[in-house]
Scaffold this motif. Structure first.
Motif, mmCIF file in Angstrom:
data_model
loop_
_atom_site.group_PDB
_atom_site.id
_atom_site.type_symbol
_atom_site.label_atom_id
_atom_site.label_comp_id
_atom_site.label_asym_id
_atom_site.label_seq_id
_atom_site.Cartn_x
_atom_site.Cartn_y
_atom_site.Cartn_z
ATOM 1 N N VAL A 127 0.838 -1.195 0.000
ATOM 2 C CA VAL A 127 0.000 0.000 0.000
ATOM 3 C C VAL A 127 0.877 1.250 0.000
ATOM 4 N N VAL A 128 1.975 1.199 0.742
ATOM 5 C CA VAL A 128 2.913 2.323 0.750
ATOM 6 C C VAL A 128 3.441 2.584 -0.662
ATOM 7 N N GLU A 129 3.838 1.516 -1.354
ATOM 8 C CA GLU A 129 4.361 1.673 -2.714
ATOM 9 C C GLU A 129 3.279 2.221 -3.646
ATOM 10 N N ARG A 130 2.053 1.778 -3.452
ATOM 11 C CA ARG A 130 0.925 2.264 -4.245
ATOM 12 C C ARG A 130 0.725 3.768 -4.025
ATOM 13 N N ILE A 131 0.829 4.213 -2.780
ATOM 14 C CA ILE A 131 0.669 5.630 -2.459
ATOM 15 C C ILE A 131 1.786 6.448 -3.094
ATOM 16 N N CYS A 132 3.018 5.980 -2.968
ATOM 17 C CA CYS A 132 4.151 6.724 -3.524
ATOM 18 C C CYS A 132 4.041 6.834 -5.041
ATOM 19 N N ASN A 133 3.610 5.758 -5.696
ATOM 20 C CA ASN A 133 3.419 5.818 -7.142
ATOM 21 C C ASN A 133 2.356 6.851 -7.509
ATOM 22 N N ALA A 134 1.297 6.930 -6.704
ATOM 23 C CA ALA A 134 0.245 7.917 -6.967
ATOM 24 C C ALA A 134 0.781 9.329 -6.804
ATOM 25 N N VAL A 135 1.626 9.556 -5.785
ATOM 26 C CA VAL A 135 2.222 10.880 -5.592
ATOM 27 C C VAL A 135 3.141 11.226 -6.755
ATOM 28 N N TRP A 136 4.013 10.310 -7.113
ATOM 29 C CA TRP A 136 4.915 10.565 -8.248
ATOM 30 C C TRP A 136 4.133 10.846 -9.526
ATOM 31 N N SER A 137 2.951 10.267 -9.638
ATOM 32 C CA SER A 137 2.126 10.465 -10.830
ATOM 33 C C SER A 137 1.343 11.769 -10.799
ATOM 34 N N GLY A 138 1.248 12.410 -9.599
ATOM 35 C CA GLY A 138 0.563 13.701 -9.537
ATOM 36 C C GLY A 138 -0.439 13.877 -8.425
ATOM 37 N N MET A 139 -0.688 12.852 -7.605
ATOM 38 C CA MET A 139 -1.579 13.018 -6.460
ATOM 39 C C MET A 139 -0.915 13.873 -5.395
#
Length: 261
Positions: A82-94
């Motif tokens: 879930v942490v990796e999922r969140i970080c990917n979302a941030v890097w993508s623009g969240m």
């Protein structure tokens, strides 16, 4: 514009501590979401640690423009995937807003790449927050400083990377000072860390704190489309359109003189 916010809370103290439950009967996440929903430009929902996938599925993050994160005693219970999922979302623009003890959360430490350590003391001390970046969108509608009668002390040094901007500086009645509002950008995502918010004090009922959180949601929101995959490094093939520079002949400017190659 409607900013879709998800307020995440580990939701542990409220279920075990009567003082916290009395201060936040709807949970810290519920109080924060209620304050955010007072602004017509924001629609805030909640998620907690106890939900499947902590309430943060791929679909939920796609539907989240800005994620707020409050945590304290259950950092280690957050699943790494879930942490990796969140970080990917941030890097993508969240966008992401980390609150109080979330400085030691897995997502914050992953995004900062540093220990994120500090000194602390829980003694119900008065905190004065000074604006250090006048005109910053996160400080809109606030006085030059405001006070919280009781808060937990956080003290320097704060083991985080140098921020883009320091928006707030706190002073405590014990004499310590702390950088209490820091902005970052990771990939296409905007990140704000805001220090106040100890669970046994009514910090998130404070009108100035609620104003900060509303402003932070609007600042962290990136209206551009999300990046499809922030982890790829594509190989761009050579095409006929890419004529080697050394093969180009002299070019003429508008007035006829020979230009540079």
């Amino acid at each position: 514009m409607n900013i879709r916010v998800t307020v995440w809370n580990e939701n542990v103290h409220e279920r075990k501590n009567q003082i916290v439950a009395s201060v936040y009967p709807e949970g810290i996440h519920g109080t924060i979401a209620e304050g955010l929903n007072a602004d017509p430009a924001i629609t805030a929902a909640t998620a907690t640690l106890q939900e499947p996938e902590h309430g943060l599925t791929e679909e939920k993050l796609v539907q989240t423009d800005v994620l707020f994160w409050w945590a304290h005693c259950a950092h280690g219970e957050v699943a790494d995937e879930v942490v990796e999922r969140i970080c990917n979302a941030v890097w993508s623009g969240m966008g992401m807003v980390f609150l109080h003890s979330a400085h030691f959360s897995k997502p914050f430490k992953r995004l900062m790449g540093s220990p994120c350590n500090l000194t602390w003391r829980e003694a119900g001390e008065r905190e004065r927050l000074w604006i250090t970046s006048r005109g910053h969108p996160i400080t809109a509608g606030l006085p030059n400083h405001f006070e919280l009668e009781n808060e937990e002390m956080y003290g320097e040094p704060f083991g985080v990377p140098e921020p883009l901007e320091t928006v707030f500086l706190s002073w405590f009645s014990g004499g310590e000072a702390f950088r209490s509002g820091l902005t970052y950008r990771r990939g296409a995502g905007n990140i704000f860390y805001f220090r106040p918010g100890h669970e046994t004090y009514p910090t998130y009922h404070d009108a100035n704190v609620q104003r900060v959180l509303i402003n932070a949601a609007k600042w962290a929101h990136n209206p551009a489309p999300r990046l499809s995959d922030p982890n790829i490094a594509p190989n761009v093939p050579v095409t006929e359109a890419l004529e080697p520079i050394e093969e180009r002949g002299p070019r003429l400017h508008q007035h006829g003189e020979e230009g540079f190659r």
